[in-house]
Design a protein around this motif. Structure first.
Motif, short mmCIF file in Angstrom:
data_model
loop_
_atom_site.label_atom_id
_atom_site.label_comp_id
_atom_site.label_asym_id
_atom_site.label_seq_id
_atom_site.Cartn_x
_atom_site.Cartn_y
_atom_site.Cartn_z
N ILE A 97 54.45 -34.17 -22.19
CA ILE A 97 53.02 -34.21 -21.86
C ILE A 97 52.70 -35.19 -20.73
N HIS A 98 53.72 -35.74 -20.07
CA HIS A 98 53.47 -36.64 -18.94
C HIS A 98 52.93 -35.81 -17.77
N ASP A 99 51.78 -36.18 -17.24
CA ASP A 99 51.27 -35.34 -16.15
C ASP A 99 50.83 -36.10 -14.90
C1 B12 Z 1 52.41 -43.23 -18.67
C2 B12 Z 1 53.56 -42.90 -19.58
C3 B12 Z 1 53.28 -42.23 -20.77
C4 B12 Z 1 51.89 -41.68 -21.12
C5 B12 Z 1 51.69 -40.34 -20.34
C6 B12 Z 1 50.25 -40.09 -19.96
C7 B12 Z 1 50.11 -38.99 -18.96
N1 B12 Z 1 48.94 -38.39 -18.96
O1 B12 Z 1 51.00 -38.63 -18.20
C8 B12 Z 1 52.01 -41.50 -22.67
C9 B12 Z 1 51.52 -42.77 -23.32
C10 B12 Z 1 51.26 -40.29 -23.25
C11 B12 Z 1 53.54 -41.40 -22.83
C12 B12 Z 1 54.13 -40.85 -23.96
C13 B12 Z 1 55.50 -40.88 -24.20
N2 B12 Z 1 56.44 -41.49 -23.43
CO1 B12 Z 1 56.09 -42.13 -21.63
N3 B12 Z 1 55.92 -43.06 -20.00
C14 B12 Z 1 54.89 -43.28 -19.22
C15 B12 Z 1 55.35 -44.14 -18.00
C16 B12 Z 1 54.99 -45.60 -18.27
C17 B12 Z 1 54.79 -43.78 -16.64
C18 B12 Z 1 54.98 -42.33 -16.19
C19 B12 Z 1 54.20 -42.12 -14.93
O2 B12 Z 1 53.09 -41.61 -14.97
N4 B12 Z 1 54.72 -42.59 -13.77
C20 B12 Z 1 54.04 -42.53 -12.49
C21 B12 Z 1 54.28 -41.16 -11.84
C22 B12 Z 1 53.55 -41.09 -10.49
O3 B12 Z 1 55.68 -41.03 -11.65
P1 B12 Z 1 56.52 -39.71 -11.98
O4 B12 Z 1 55.90 -38.95 -13.08
O5 B12 Z 1 57.95 -40.07 -12.07
O6 B12 Z 1 56.28 -38.81 -10.68
C23 B12 Z 1 56.79 -39.16 -9.41
C24 B12 Z 1 58.16 -38.55 -9.10
O7 B12 Z 1 59.00 -38.50 -10.22
C25 B12 Z 1 57.84 -37.23 -8.46
N5 B12 Z 1 57.70 -36.03 -9.29
C26 B12 Z 1 57.15 -35.87 -10.51
N6 B12 Z 1 57.15 -34.59 -10.88
C27 B12 Z 1 57.69 -33.89 -9.87
C28 B12 Z 1 57.94 -32.52 -9.72
C29 B12 Z 1 58.55 -32.07 -8.55
C30 B12 Z 1 58.79 -30.62 -8.39
C31 B12 Z 1 58.95 -32.98 -7.54
C32 B12 Z 1 59.64 -32.50 -6.33
C33 B12 Z 1 58.69 -34.36 -7.69
C34 B12 Z 1 58.06 -34.79 -8.85
O8 B12 Z 1 56.60 -37.46 -7.79
C35 B12 Z 1 55.87 -38.54 -8.39
C36 B12 Z 1 55.55 -39.63 -7.36
O9 B12 Z 1 55.27 -39.25 -6.13
C37 B12 Z 1 56.90 -43.86 -18.02
C38 B12 Z 1 57.77 -44.92 -17.33
C39 B12 Z 1 58.48 -44.42 -16.09
N7 B12 Z 1 59.24 -45.31 -15.47
O10 B12 Z 1 58.40 -43.27 -15.70
C40 B12 Z 1 57.15 -43.69 -19.53
C41 B12 Z 1 58.37 -42.89 -20.02
C42 B12 Z 1 58.57 -41.64 -19.17
N8 B12 Z 1 57.95 -42.49 -21.37
C43 B12 Z 1 58.92 -42.52 -22.23
C44 B12 Z 1 58.80 -42.19 -23.61
C45 B12 Z 1 60.00 -42.48 -24.48
C46 B12 Z 1 57.61 -41.62 -24.13
C47 B12 Z 1 57.38 -41.14 -25.58
C48 B12 Z 1 58.55 -40.34 -26.20
C49 B12 Z 1 57.02 -42.40 -26.40
C50 B12 Z 1 56.85 -42.17 -27.91
N9 B12 Z 1 57.65 -42.88 -28.63
O11 B12 Z 1 56.07 -41.37 -28.34
C51 B12 Z 1 56.10 -40.27 -25.43
C52 B12 Z 1 56.45 -38.78 -25.16
C53 B12 Z 1 55.27 -37.87 -25.18
C54 B12 Z 1 55.68 -36.47 -24.71
N10 B12 Z 1 56.01 -35.58 -25.62
O12 B12 Z 1 55.71 -36.21 -23.51
C55 B12 Z 1 60.22 -42.98 -21.59
C56 B12 Z 1 61.21 -41.83 -21.39
C57 B12 Z 1 62.64 -42.21 -21.68
C58 B12 Z 1 63.58 -41.08 -21.44
N11 B12 Z 1 64.53 -41.32 -20.57
O13 B12 Z 1 63.47 -40.01 -21.96
C59 B12 Z 1 59.72 -43.69 -20.28
C60 B12 Z 1 60.72 -43.63 -19.10
C61 B12 Z 1 59.43 -45.18 -20.63
C62 B12 Z 1 60.67 -45.99 -20.92
N12 B12 Z 1 61.19 -46.71 -19.94
O14 B12 Z 1 61.16 -45.95 -22.04
N13 B12 Z 1 54.19 -41.94 -21.79
#
Ligand code: B12
Length: 210
Positions: A97-99
């Motif tokens: 559900i990360h969006d």
């Molecule tokens: C915010 C967050 C949440 C929020 C999400 C809210 C929302 N509306 O998205 C909430 C609190 C709901 C959440 C829940 C969970 N989370 Co979370 N979350 C995060 C966090 C802190 C930030 C993610 C984020 O938004 N990053 C900022 C955006 C901009 O970055 P991004 O998504 O990576 O996108 C960039 C690139 O990757 C790329 N990109 C993204 N998508 C795409 C697609 C294409 C095609 C391309 C080319 C590029 C691209 O472009 C973006 C930037 O320009 C991360 C930490 C992290 N380091 O990622 C953990 C993280 C992802 N979460 C994690 C976990 C464990 C969970 C939970 C399982 C926790 C739990 N115990 O319930 C749940 C899972 C829920 C589910 N079923 O999805 C872990 C995952 C670990 C793993 N390796 O699997 C992380 C890494 C935290 C950690 N270090 O432990 N989470």
């Protein structure tokens, strides 16, 4: 910028929104805000969560603050738009559900003049396949943030192949869980580390399509 990063980490949505506005009014580049403050803030929140210093509620509040900031950036990023170039289908994979990242990619593509059909989060392979059949996009973009959900990307690519649609669309993948080698292994066409890479890749496809 440092203050903006802190506000997001602390989950202060209203203050984040106000600060983003202020920084834009002061002439800061929206992409610099993302690169230097907003994305690093989410990175740090993830690290704090992993270290057991933040719990789910703090992570959720930080995500809300980030989204409030992105809402302010949206029209500014979209302003660079240059007309209709083609369609892209985007979504976060099943079970995930990360969006925030997916929304950022969507905004960046829209800003570059693409029409994005955003399927939202928790999108099953069947829904991706149906959307490709219906909209005939240039590219399909899938986002996965969890190591447990990234396999759904492979299932979607397999499902596209079974439906006879694999050759009709370029598949790009991304999200914090995904790496280039994985993308290759599952038969995706492209892995992008950020939204700018996604935009540049789709632009290339548009140019090739003439
Ligand atoms: C915010 C967050 C949440 C929020 C999400 C809210 C929302 N509306 O998205 C909430 C609190 C709901 C959440 C829940 C969970 N989370 Co979370 N979350 C995060 C966090 C802190 C930030 C993610 C984020 O938004 N990053 C900022 C955006 C901009 O970055 P991004 O998504 O990576 O996108 C960039 C690139 O990757 C790329 N990109 C993204 N998508 C795409 C697609 C294409 C095609 C391309 C080319 C590029 C691209 O472009 C973006 C930037 O320009 C991360 C930490 C992290 N380091 O990622 C953990 C993280 C992802 N979460 C994690 C976990 C464990 C969970 C939970 C399982 C926790 C739990 N115990 O319930 C749940 C899972 C829920 C589910 N079923 O999805 C872990 C995952 C670990 C793993 N390796 O699997 C992380 C890494 C935290 C950690 N270090 O432990 N989470």
């Amino acid at each position: 910028m440092d203050e903006l990063k802190e506000l997001i980490k602390q989950g202060k949505a209203e203050e984040t929104e106000a600060r983003v506005r202020e920084l834009l009014q002061a002439g800061n580049d929206p992409e610099a805000l993302l690169r230097e403050a907003m994305i690093p803030a989410m990175e740090e929140v993830g690290n704090l969560f992993q270290a057991g210093e933040y719990y789910l509620p703090e992570m959720l509040l930080a995500a809300r603050a980030m989204q409030a900031g992105l809402e302010v950036l949206k029209p500014v990023l979209a302003r660079h738009g240059a007309g209709f170039l083609g369609k892209v289908v985007m979504g976060t994979v099943q079970g995930d559900i990360h969006d925030i990242g997916k929304n950022l990619v969507t905004m960046t593509l829209e800003g570059a003049g693409l029409e994005v059909i955003d399927l939202g989060v928790d999108v099953s392979p069947e829904r991706f396949v149906n959307a490709v059949r219906e909209h005939k996009p240039l590219a399909l973009g899938m986002s996965a943030l969890l190591t447990t959900t990234m396999l759904s990307m492979k299932e979607t690519i397999d499902a596209l192949r079974e439906a006879g649609l694999r050759d009709s669309v370029r598949v790009m993948v991304g999200g914090a869980a995904v790496r280039g080698e994985f993308a290759e292994e599952i038969g995706a066409d492209f892995y992008g580390p950020d939204s700018v890479a996604a935009r540049d890749y789709v632009r290339q496809i548009v140019e090739l399509a003439g």
